[in-house]
Scaffold this motif. Structure first.
Motif, PDB file in Angstrom:
ATOM      1  N   ARG A  88       0.809  -1.227   0.000  1.00 61.21           N
ATOM      2  CA  ARG A  88       0.000   0.000   0.000  1.00 61.21           C
ATOM      3  C   ARG A  88       0.839   1.273   0.000  1.00 61.21           C
ATOM      4  O   ARG A  88       0.598   2.190  -0.776  1.00 61.21           O
ATOM      5  CB  ARG A  88      -0.933  -0.001   1.216  1.00 61.21           C
ATOM      6  N   LYS A  89       1.824   1.367   0.865  1.00 62.79           N
ATOM      7  CA  LYS A  89       2.504   2.626   1.109  1.00 62.79           C
ATOM      8  C   LYS A  89       3.679   2.980   0.193  1.00 62.79           C
ATOM      9  O   LYS A  89       4.082   4.140   0.164  1.00 62.79           O
ATOM     10  CB  LYS A  89       2.968   2.687   2.564  1.00 62.79           C
ATOM     11  N   PRO A  90       4.285   2.050  -0.570  1.00 64.51           N
ATOM     12  CA  PRO A  90       5.393   2.467  -1.448  1.00 64.51           C
ATOM     13  C   PRO A  90       5.002   3.559  -2.434  1.00 64.51           C
ATOM     14  O   PRO A  90       5.845   4.343  -2.866  1.00 64.51           O
ATOM     15  CB  PRO A  90       5.762   1.174  -2.183  1.00 64.51           C
ATOM     16  N   LEU A  91       3.730   3.644  -2.767  1.00 64.57           N
ATOM     17  CA  LEU A  91       3.254   4.676  -3.679  1.00 64.57           C
ATOM     18  C   LEU A  91       3.660   6.072  -3.200  1.00 64.57           C
ATOM     19  O   LEU A  91       3.976   6.957  -3.999  1.00 64.57           O
ATOM     20  CB  LEU A  91       1.729   4.598  -3.811  1.00 64.57           C
ATOM     21  N   SER A  92       3.676   6.275  -1.875  1.00 64.62           N
ATOM     22  CA  SER A  92       3.998   7.585  -1.323  1.00 64.62           C
ATOM     23  C   SER A  92       5.462   7.954  -1.527  1.00 64.62           C
ATOM     24  O   SER A  92       5.822   9.132  -1.442  1.00 64.62           O
ATOM     25  CB  SER A  92       3.670   7.618   0.179  1.00 64.62           C
ATOM     26  N   ALA A  93       6.316   6.962  -1.780  1.00 63.21           N
ATOM     27  CA  ALA A  93       7.740   7.235  -1.994  1.00 63.21           C
ATOM     28  C   ALA A  93       8.007   7.775  -3.395  1.00 63.21           C
ATOM     29  O   ALA A  93       9.063   8.348  -3.659  1.00 63.21           O
ATOM     30  CB  ALA A  93       8.567   5.976  -1.759  1.00 63.21           C
ATOM     31  N   ALA A  94       7.066   7.576  -4.304  1.00 65.61           N
ATOM     32  CA  ALA A  94       7.204   8.101  -5.666  1.00 65.61           C
ATOM     33  C   ALA A  94       6.799   9.574  -5.683  1.00 65.61           C
ATOM     34  O   ALA A  94       5.987  10.017  -4.872  1.00 65.61           O
ATOM     35  CB  ALA A  94       6.330   7.298  -6.624  1.00 65.61           C
ATOM     36  N   THR A  95       7.360  10.329  -6.607  1.00 67.70           N
ATOM     37  CA  THR A  95       7.014  11.749  -6.715  1.00 67.70           C
ATOM     38  C   THR A  95       6.240  12.062  -7.994  1.00 67.70           C
ATOM     39  O   THR A  95       5.491  13.033  -8.038  1.00 67.70           O
ATOM     40  CB  THR A  95       8.277  12.619  -6.675  1.00 67.70           C
ATOM     41  N   PHE A  96       6.425  11.246  -9.048  1.00 66.35           N
ATOM     42  CA  PHE A  96       5.750  11.456 -10.341  1.00 66.35           C
ATOM     43  C   PHE A  96       5.937  12.907 -10.808  1.00 66.35           C
ATOM     44  O   PHE A  96       4.989  13.576 -11.215  1.00 66.35           O
ATOM     45  CB  PHE A  96       4.256  11.127 -10.231  1.00 66.35           C
ATOM     46  N   GLU A  97       7.164  13.372 -10.725  1.00 71.31           N
ATOM     47  CA  GLU A  97       7.450  14.788 -11.027  1.00 71.31           C
ATOM     48  C   GLU A  97       7.058  15.144 -12.454  1.00 71.31           C
ATOM     49  O   GLU A  97       7.319  14.408 -13.403  1.00 71.31           O
ATOM     50  CB  GLU A  97       8.941  15.075 -10.812  1.00 71.31           C
ATOM     51  N   GLY A  98       6.413  16.296 -12.573  1.00 74.74           N
ATOM     52  CA  GLY A  98       6.060  16.830 -13.884  1.00 74.74           C
ATOM     53  C   GLY A  98       4.811  16.246 -14.501  1.00 74.74           C
ATOM     54  O   GLY A  98       4.426  16.637 -15.613  1.00 74.74           O
ATOM     55  N   LEU A  99       4.150  15.316 -13.821  1.00 75.05           N
ATOM     56  CA  LEU A  99       2.952  14.691 -14.388  1.00 75.05           C
ATOM     57  C   LEU A  99       1.695  15.374 -13.858  1.00 75.05           C
ATOM     58  O   LEU A  99       1.483  15.464 -12.643  1.00 75.05           O
ATOM     59  CB  LEU A  99       2.913  13.198 -14.038  1.00 75.05           C
ATOM     60  N   ASN A 100       0.887  15.868 -14.776  1.00 74.12           N
ATOM     61  CA  ASN A 100      -0.379  16.512 -14.423  1.00 74.12           C
ATOM     62  C   ASN A 100      -1.448  16.062 -15.417  1.00 74.12           C
ATOM     63  O   ASN A 100      -1.189  15.997 -16.628  1.00 74.12           O
ATOM     64  CB  ASN A 100      -0.262  18.032 -14.466  1.00 74.12           C
ATOM     65  N   TYR A 101      -2.622  15.747 -14.907  1.00 73.01           N
ATOM     66  CA  TYR A 101      -3.747  15.368 -15.748  1.00 73.01           C
ATOM     67  C   TYR A 101      -5.004  16.055 -15.241  1.00 73.01           C
ATOM     68  O   TYR A 101      -5.228  16.135 -14.025  1.00 73.01           O
ATOM     69  CB  TYR A 101      -3.942  13.850 -15.740  1.00 73.01           C
ATOM     70  N   TRP A 102      -5.810  16.532 -16.159  1.00 73.66           N
ATOM     71  CA  TRP A 102      -7.069  17.189 -15.810  1.00 73.66           C
ATOM     72  C   TRP A 102      -6.837  18.359 -14.844  1.00 73.66           C
ATOM     73  O   TRP A 102      -7.675  18.665 -14.006  1.00 73.66           O
ATOM     74  CB  TRP A 102      -8.054  16.189 -15.188  1.00 73.66           C
ATOM     75  N   GLY A 103      -5.673  18.977 -14.959  1.00 75.64           N
ATOM     76  CA  GLY A 103      -5.364  20.109 -14.097  1.00 75.64           C
ATOM     77  C   GLY A 103      -4.949  19.727 -12.696  1.00 75.64           C
ATOM     78  O   GLY A 103      -4.855  20.592 -11.816  1.00 75.64           O
ATOM     79  N   LEU A 104      -4.685  18.443 -12.478  1.00 74.51           N
ATOM     80  CA  LEU A 104      -4.342  17.966 -11.142  1.00 74.51           C
ATOM     81  C   LEU A 104      -2.959  17.334 -11.137  1.00 74.51           C
ATOM     82  O   LEU A 104      -2.522  16.737 -12.121  1.00 74.51           O
ATOM     83  CB  LEU A 104      -5.359  16.921 -10.663  1.00 74.51           C
ATOM     84  N   ASP A 105      -2.267  17.448 -10.003  1.00 75.00           N
ATOM     85  CA  ASP A 105      -1.002  16.751  -9.802  1.00 75.00           C
ATOM     86  C   ASP A 105      -1.267  15.244  -9.792  1.00 75.00           C
ATOM     87  O   ASP A 105      -2.158  14.766  -9.105  1.00 75.00           O
ATOM     88  CB  ASP A 105      -0.385  17.189  -8.473  1.00 75.00           C
TER      89      ASP A 105
END
Length: 441
Positions: A32-49
């Motif tokens: 569940r929690k490894p997702l929080s370690a990612a930053t996904f820098e520069g990715l935006n969709y529908w005006g959202l981070d």
């Protein structure tokens, strides 16, 4: 399972229970929690981070899971628990594979699916420990997992990204793969835990699956207690989730960007402090005294959270001191809920029920609140930096926790008084109960 060779008391039994619960629930965090370690820098969709979209999708699934757990976990037969744990986590892991494989942003659907089964795991794991003379001690061991596990699995995830070059999308699935052997070990140990003894049942009341009528009756009899405790718990959950999900961004803003070890180190310090306090509190044998001490801890925790945030804002304490102090106040209250408060509640009022019912109610509204705060931040305060936002939430959380806990303290005292008065009147004159009981209010 054969349990005849393991007594329900002693060091061997305690170590078995703590190790089984700790390892199993810590392993769940790896899915569940490894997702929080990612930053996904520069990715935006529908005006959202994109990271906010991903976390909201996962938390919505987790929230739905908690609502489902009110019925499923509270009514689950003991013989079904192991199969449920393996099946639910297996579905969550498969969802992480498809999250990495399916093109973005459509892959966020699988984060919803990932969260959907995982919200029931804690209620199932704690059911192996509840209703025992030393449940608090066993639960304290379990608390180590949700204090330290998030930091540990995020450190593993960041290590994979920084040193192995793993992408943000495949990292959660691979972290889960690393923890599969540990999960199987934990589940195998859970199967070795014997049921509560007759002495346990006498001291803490028997814990049984609850049907719909029993759940409705419990809620009717303790409605305001459930509402107030859920408010406190939900407030703690909202702050914990914000602090946890955006810890990487928070530490980076406070000058610790790229410091992989600080995520785990700070949480381990908090775990040691919390367990020290819990160790002192579990020595209180009297159920009633322990129950009210827990509520006083909630009031104190709210005060420490508010005060430490104020001192940090004024520059009177460092970022590390603030993160550890605020985290300590947060997790001490959180640990008390999971290890003692619900357990002693049932023991004080001698209700045939189980902790899973109360935990799933509180958790469901807690994660619903988390989703609401994330949506509010994104749509109404998008430009506000995470540090300022989380400090603001800490002020609100500290105030709500203190006020709701104080109200809850007086509610349960009045509830006890009314119950004792009704019992005395029933013994003296059963026919006069409806008229006489009114005088107790």
């Amino acid at each position: 399972m054969e349990h005849s060779n393991i007594r329900t008391r002693g060091i061997k039994f305690n170590l078995l229970c703590i190790a089984a619960a700790l390892i199993t629930y810590m392993s769940m965090y790896a899915f569940r929690k490894p997702l929080s370690a990612a930053t996904f820098e520069g990715l935006n969709y529908w005006g959202l981070d994109y990271k906010i979209i991903a976390i909201i999708a996962q938390v919505i699934g987790y929230t739905c899971s908690k609502f489902l757990g009110i019925r499923i976990v509270s009514s689950m037969k003991h013989s079904q628990r192991i199969a449920y744990i393996l099946g639910l986590i297996g579905v969550a892991w498969a969802a992480l594979f498809f999250f990495a494989w399916v093109p973005r942003p459509y892959n966020v659907v699988f984060l919803f699916i990932n969260g959907l089964p995982l919200g029931m795991i804690f209620g199932i794991v704690i059911s192996f420990l509840e209703g025992r003379r030393n449940t608090e001690l066993l639960g304290a061991g379990l608390c180590v997992s949700f204090i330290t596990a998030s930091g540990i699995v995020k450190s593993v995830g960041q290590y994979m990204i920084v040193y192995w070059g793993v992408s943000d999308f495949w990292m959660p699935f691979l972290v889960g793969l690393v923890f599969v052997p540990l999960l199987l070990l934990g589940v195998w140990l859970l199967g070795k835990i014997p049921p509560p003894s007759e002495e346990d049942k006498m001291l803490r009341n028997e814990r049984t699956p609850m049907n719909g009528e029993e759940r409705r009756k419990f809620f009717h009899d303790f409605s305001w207690g459930i509402v107030l405790s859920t408010l406190v718990y939900a407030t703690l959950t909202v702050y914990r989730d914000l602090r946890d999900n955006f810890a990487v961004e928070l530490w980076a803003q406070m000058g610790h960007k790229g410091d992989v070890g600080i995520l785990a180190t700070s949480e381990i310090c908090i775990a040691v402090l919390v367990l020290t306090m819990i160790a002192c509190m579990i020595r209180v044998i009297n159920n009633r005294k322990a129950f009210y001490i827990n509520i006083l801890v909630f009031i104190s925790g709210g005060f420490v959270l508010f005060t430490s945030t104020y001192l940090f804002s004024c520059g009177h304490c460092s970022p590390i001191v603030w993160m550890i102090t605020s985290g300590f106040s947060l997790y001490l209250c959180y640990a008390c809920f999971h290890t003692m408060f619900f357990e002693r509640w049932i023991a004080v009022f001698r209700y045939t029920s189980n902790i899973g019912f109360l935990i799933c109610i509180s958790d469901s509204y807690g994660y619903l609140g988390s989703v609401g705060v994330l949506i509010y931040k994104n749509f109404f305060n998008y430009d506000m930096d995470w540090l300022f936002f989380i400090k603001t939430v800490a002020y609100v959380a500290g105030t709500v926790i203190m006020a709701a806990s104080a109200t809850m303290y007086f509610y349960f005292q009045r509830k006890e008084k009314n119950s004792m008065c009704a019992a005395m009147e029933t013994e003296k004159n059963p026919a006069a109960l409806p008229r006489e009981k009114a005088a107790c209010f």
